[in-house]
Design a protein around this motif. Structure first.
Motif, PDB file in Angstrom:
ATOM      1  N   CYS A  25      59.204   7.555 -55.912  1.00  0.00           N
ATOM      2  CA  CYS A  25      59.884   8.446 -56.852  1.00  0.00           C
ATOM      3  C   CYS A  25      61.392   8.181 -56.872  1.00  0.00           C
ATOM      4  CB  CYS A  25      59.614   9.906 -56.482  1.00  0.00           C
ATOM      5  SG  CYS A  25      57.968  10.500 -56.944  1.00  0.00           S
ATOM      6  N   GLN A  29      63.456   6.632 -59.973  1.00  0.00           N
ATOM      7  CA  GLN A  29      64.548   7.458 -60.472  1.00  0.00           C
ATOM      8  C   GLN A  29      65.842   6.658 -60.542  1.00  0.00           C
ATOM      9  OE1 GLN A  29      67.188   9.030 -58.380  1.00  0.00           O
ATOM     10  NE2 GLN A  29      67.884  10.669 -59.738  1.00  0.00           N
ATOM     11  N   LYS A  34      61.663   8.104 -66.060  1.00  0.00           N
ATOM     12  CA  LYS A  34      61.240   9.512 -65.979  1.00  0.00           C
ATOM     13  C   LYS A  34      59.953   9.567 -65.153  1.00  0.00           C
ATOM     14  CE  LYS A  34      61.506  12.351 -69.353  1.00  0.00           C
ATOM     15  NZ  LYS A  34      61.269  13.027 -70.659  1.00  0.00           N
ATOM     16  N   VAL A  36      57.521  11.520 -62.079  1.00  0.00           N
ATOM     17  CA  VAL A  36      57.183  12.829 -61.529  1.00  0.00           C
ATOM     18  C   VAL A  36      56.126  12.650 -60.431  1.00  0.00           C
ATOM     19  CG1 VAL A  36      55.363  13.283 -63.239  1.00  0.00           C
ATOM     20  CG2 VAL A  36      56.515  15.206 -62.112  1.00  0.00           C
ATOM     21  N   LEU A  69      64.156  16.122 -59.816  1.00  0.00           N
ATOM     22  CA  LEU A  69      63.552  17.185 -60.613  1.00  0.00           C
ATOM     23  C   LEU A  69      63.530  18.505 -59.843  1.00  0.00           C
ATOM     24  CD1 LEU A  69      60.395  15.251 -61.882  1.00  0.00           C
ATOM     25  CD2 LEU A  69      62.516  15.637 -63.164  1.00  0.00           C
ATOM     26  N   GLN A 126      55.151  14.367 -70.677  1.00  0.00           N
ATOM     27  CA  GLN A 126      56.568  14.581 -70.382  1.00  0.00           C
ATOM     28  C   GLN A 126      57.222  13.436 -69.615  1.00  0.00           C
ATOM     29  OE1 GLN A 126      57.281  18.696 -68.765  1.00  0.00           O
ATOM     30  NE2 GLN A 126      55.094  18.919 -69.080  1.00  0.00           N
ATOM     31  N   TYR A 127      56.429  12.605 -68.942  1.00  0.00           N
ATOM     32  CA  TYR A 127      57.000  11.612 -68.032  1.00  0.00           C
ATOM     33  C   TYR A 127      56.426  10.221 -68.296  1.00  0.00           C
ATOM     34  CZ  TYR A 127      58.675  15.733 -65.604  1.00  0.00           C
ATOM     35  OH  TYR A 127      59.300  16.915 -65.317  1.00  0.00           O
ATOM     36  N   GLU A 128      57.248   9.219 -67.979  1.00  0.00           N
ATOM     37  CA  GLU A 128      56.819   7.829 -68.139  1.00  0.00           C
ATOM     38  C   GLU A 128      55.863   7.396 -67.032  1.00  0.00           C
ATOM     39  OE1 GLU A 128      60.152   5.047 -68.829  1.00  0.00           O
ATOM     40  OE2 GLU A 128      61.403   6.856 -68.847  1.00  0.00           O
TER      41      GLU A 128
END
Length: 497
Positions: A25, A29, A34, A36, A69, A126-128
């Motif tokens: 992560c 990042q 993106k 999660v 996040l 919402q996330y890649e």
């Protein structure tokens, strides 16, 4: 890494899944991806409160920090909080759904899987990239039916899997081979490679074993992660009873059978002037400056456990010689006069006498209180502290969270411990005894904030200007594990092209 969903599973519990997900992560990042984290099902008594007013495992809150996040309930849609050897509280999408016996939950998994896939679908929009952590091991064949924690999830969303094993335990090659042998052919096919964790020594001496494993399985060893000492990362659940004695100020915490949120004490473990010791059931109880009774998932049973092992006498003697005592959440309830559980929230209905050290009575309720809080300390310096710290410590800032089922009622003879900000203004929280030797609170994570940590230790008798910044220490540890996993991400990049 172009893989949109990757699952990290382990050959055993505590193989390093949480650490690898945390590292990936942070690495993604850094690339401005993106990303999660997600853990479909987590069994843990260390939990965190999310901004959407729910509850998830603390490990997922750590991974959220690595991804930059705020923690959200979709990151851990199913949380199991054991209250006995066969029973647990089931938390779905951050809220208590039911208390179940293990056999009943096994049948409930179909409903739980629907909740997991609902969260996964939201995250996909919402996330890649979603980095998913398994639970335990996929080789637990007795749990394969209706599995939602490991291969059952991976098969449902059709994602690749990497297997992690801890070489420090020994038998790492057998762990990999044995785990694969327990999987179906389709599950074996989705394992894209292995990660060896916690290696120390000369890597050249391991290379022949790596070659053998790849020839035997046809799958690559993606990375060998070194043993990293001194990491400050939230534990999933296990307590490290063996502590390194270092500081002059001794704090002891009884390790009760259902201790919860023992991450409350991570900042004390990191403090250079504090000797923090968890006291197991068979360990001698040493003299201390501060005794802290921790949170509990079954307060009345843990209270009976402590009484049976002589902690009533220990606490009375400790206070007689001027020592300080603190109770957090369940520990706060134990310090009072009585704990009433009329609805059987934590087991059989009934009432238990507390230690009787605070003039407080508690009634356990069926509604769980979950909230993030901010406020200030209402206590000043201890008599041992220097006058120069007084003004700052009396108004030390607090950032904490509440997770509890119960209401405690204090008498007018007690003093509040904290002042908490509310939409209506402020409210008093917790209490202190008239002689200021005992403090009880429902606030978890108190020591995580540097000002509050310093103020609490000062109240307990440690005259020190040092402020332990646990968030900064976590950041350093996250970056260390990320740096150690650079090779893993590069290999995943190669596999995805």
């Amino acid at each position: 890494m172009n893989i949109s969903t990757l699952m990290v599973q382990g050959t055993t519990s505590d193989a390093g899944k949480t650490t690898i997900v945390t590292a990936l992560c942070r690495l993604l990042q850094r690339r401005a991806c993106k990303v999660v984290p997600m853990k479909p099902q987590n069994m843990a008594l260390n939990s965190a409160v999310t901004e959407d007013g729910g509850e998830i495992g603390r490990a997922q809150a750590l991974q959220a920090q690595a991804a930059g996040l705020a923690p959200h309930t979709d990151m851990n849609p199913v949380l199991i909080k054991p209250s006995s050897d066969t029973g647990a509280q089931i938390v779905v999408h951050g809220k208590v759904r039911a208390d179940m016996q293990a056999r009943d939950y096994d049948q409930y998994k179909t409903v739980a899987m629907a909740a997991v896939l609902e969260s996964y679908a939201r995250l996909k929009t919402q996330y890649e990239c979603i980095v998913v952590e398994g639970a335990g091991s996929p080789a637990e064949v007795n749990l394969r039916e209706r599995d939602i924690a490991n291969m059952g999830f991976a098969e449902a969303v059709d994602c690749p899997v990497i297997l992690v094993a801890d070489i420090d335990r020994g038998g790492v090659f057998a762990h990999f081979l044995g785990t694969l042998a327990c999987l179906s052919q389709s599950e074996q096919d989705r394992v894209i490679g292995f990660v060896i964790n916690r290696f120390r020594g000369d890597l050249s001496l391991l290379e022949s074993g790596l070659d053998w494993l790849e020839q035997k399985t046809g799958k690559p060893v993606l990375a060998v992660i070194p043993y990293l000492h001194g990491l400050m990362l939230d534990a999933e659940d296990a307590i490290q009873l063996q502590q390194t004695k270092k500081g002059k100020f001794r704090v002891i915490v009884p390790a009760t059978p259902r201790i919860s949120n023992h991450t409350d004490f991570d900042a004390l473990r990191a403090h250079p002037e504090v000797d923090l010791q968890f006291i197991g059931p068979d360990h001698p109880i040493p003299a201390a400056d501060l005794i802290i009774l921790p949170g509990s998932k079954n307060t009345r049973e843990d209270l009976a456990f402590l009484k049976a092992r002589g902690w009533s006498t220990v606490l009375e003697r400790h206070l007689r010689y001027g020592g300080k005592v603190m109770g957090i959440c369940g520990g706060y309830q134990m310090l009072g006069q009585m704990i009433d559980d009329p609805h059987g929230v934590e087991g059989n209905p009934g009432t238990s006498d507390g230690f009787g050290l605070l003039d407080v009575s508690t009634v356990l309720t069926q509604d769980k209180r979950l909230q993030l809080v901010q406020g200030r300390c209402l206590f000043g310096q201890s008599t041992q502290a220097s006058q120069s710290h007084e003004t700052k410590l009396e108004s030390a800032r607090v950032e904490a969270y509440e997770i509890h089922m119960g209401l405690s009622y204090a008498s007018s003879d007690t003093h509040a411990a904290f002042e908490i900000d509310t939409p209506e203004g402020t409210a008093e929280e917790g209490c202190r005894s008239p002689d200021d030797l005992i403090l009880g609170t429902y606030l978890h994570g108190l020591f995580d904030h540097p000002e509050a940590c310093r103020a609490l230790l000062n109240w307990a008798g440690l005259d020190s200007a040092y402020e332990c910044d646990l968030h900064a220490l976590r950041e350093q540890s996250i970056d260390r594990v990320a740096d150690a996993c650079e090779t893993l991400l590069k290999r995943l990049d190669q596999l995805s092209t």
